[in-house]
Design a protein around this motif. Sequence first.
Motif, PDB file in Angstrom:
ATOM      1  N   ARG A 171      -2.097  -7.534  -6.566  1.00  0.00           N
ATOM      2  CA  ARG A 171      -1.541  -8.808  -7.026  1.00  0.00           C
ATOM      3  C   ARG A 171      -0.062  -8.679  -7.399  1.00  0.00           C
ATOM      4  N   SER A 172       0.339  -7.512  -7.881  1.00  0.00           N
ATOM      5  CA  SER A 172       1.744  -7.312  -8.237  1.00  0.00           C
ATOM      6  C   SER A 172       2.562  -6.795  -7.046  1.00  0.00           C
ATOM      7  N   CYS A 173       1.970  -6.858  -5.866  1.00  0.00           N
ATOM      8  CA  CYS A 173       2.621  -6.464  -4.595  1.00  0.00           C
ATOM      9  C   CYS A 173       2.983  -4.982  -4.541  1.00  0.00           C
ATOM     10  N   ASN A 174       2.315  -4.156  -5.329  1.00  0.00           N
ATOM     11  CA  ASN A 174       2.490  -2.711  -5.251  1.00  0.00           C
ATOM     12  C   ASN A 174       1.377  -2.179  -4.343  1.00  0.00           C
ATOM     13  N   PHE A 175       1.561  -2.355  -3.034  1.00  0.00           N
ATOM     14  CA  PHE A 175       0.498  -2.084  -2.072  1.00  0.00           C
ATOM     15  C   PHE A 175       0.212  -0.598  -1.929  1.00  0.00           C
ATOM     16  N   THR A 176       1.232   0.234  -2.111  1.00  0.00           N
ATOM     17  CA  THR A 176       1.012   1.684  -2.034  1.00  0.00           C
ATOM     18  C   THR A 176       0.069   2.135  -3.150  1.00  0.00           C
ATOM     19  N   LEU A 177       0.307   1.644  -4.357  1.00  0.00           N
ATOM     20  CA  LEU A 177      -0.572   1.982  -5.478  1.00  0.00           C
ATOM     21  C   LEU A 177      -1.968   1.398  -5.254  1.00  0.00           C
ATOM     22  N   ALA A 178      -2.028   0.191  -4.719  1.00  0.00           N
ATOM     23  CA  ALA A 178      -3.333  -0.432  -4.460  1.00  0.00           C
ATOM     24  C   ALA A 178      -4.152   0.417  -3.495  1.00  0.00           C
ATOM     25  N   VAL A 179      -3.513   0.881  -2.413  1.00  0.00           N
ATOM     26  CA  VAL A 179      -4.216   1.737  -1.444  1.00  0.00           C
ATOM     27  C   VAL A 179      -4.703   3.010  -2.132  1.00  0.00           C
ATOM     28  N   SER A 180      -3.865   3.582  -2.977  1.00  0.00           N
ATOM     29  CA  SER A 180      -4.237   4.807  -3.686  1.00  0.00           C
ATOM     30  C   SER A 180      -5.442   4.578  -4.595  1.00  0.00           C
ATOM     31  N   GLU A 181      -5.418   3.488  -5.354  1.00  0.00           N
ATOM     32  CA  GLU A 181      -6.528   3.194  -6.271  1.00  0.00           C
ATOM     33  C   GLU A 181      -7.816   2.898  -5.512  1.00  0.00           C
ATOM     34  N   TYR A 182      -7.712   2.127  -4.448  1.00  0.00           N
ATOM     35  CA  TYR A 182      -8.903   1.822  -3.648  1.00  0.00           C
ATOM     36  C   TYR A 182      -9.455   3.101  -3.007  1.00  0.00           C
ATOM     37  N   SER A 183      -8.567   3.991  -2.580  1.00  0.00           N
ATOM     38  CA  SER A 183      -9.008   5.245  -1.957  1.00  0.00           C
ATOM     39  C   SER A 183      -9.734   6.135  -2.961  1.00  0.00           C
TER      40      SER A 183
END
Length: 105
Positions: free
Chosen positions: A67-79
């Motif tokens: 939601r905060s457009c930090n897609f790299t962190l989002a991918v890391s957390e989902y992984s």
Amino acid sequence: DDSQSLWAAGLRDNRTMTIYYIDKIKKNNADYLERQEDTSTIESKRWSSNDIQSLEEMKQLGDQAFRSCNFTLAVSEYSKCLALYPSAMTVRNNRAAANKQLRDY
């Protein structure tokens, strides 16, 4: 003559790209199957209510980053979440959406 050589060069480039993508798909499939074998012990256990709560908390971290457009962190957390709960399809779909935003196909 020039148009024929350009046409032939275009075909050669298309074949090269097709072979590249086929090889990439084969590698991704092999990596996926290897990960499935590595996580078979995790998959075999039943999820407790604590597991589900932990999964939701981990997913929410990825959702906040997305939601905060930090897609790299989002991918890391989902992984990280998928490493523990590989059959969590919503998390897998969310990671795919974040990768799409990063144009990491």
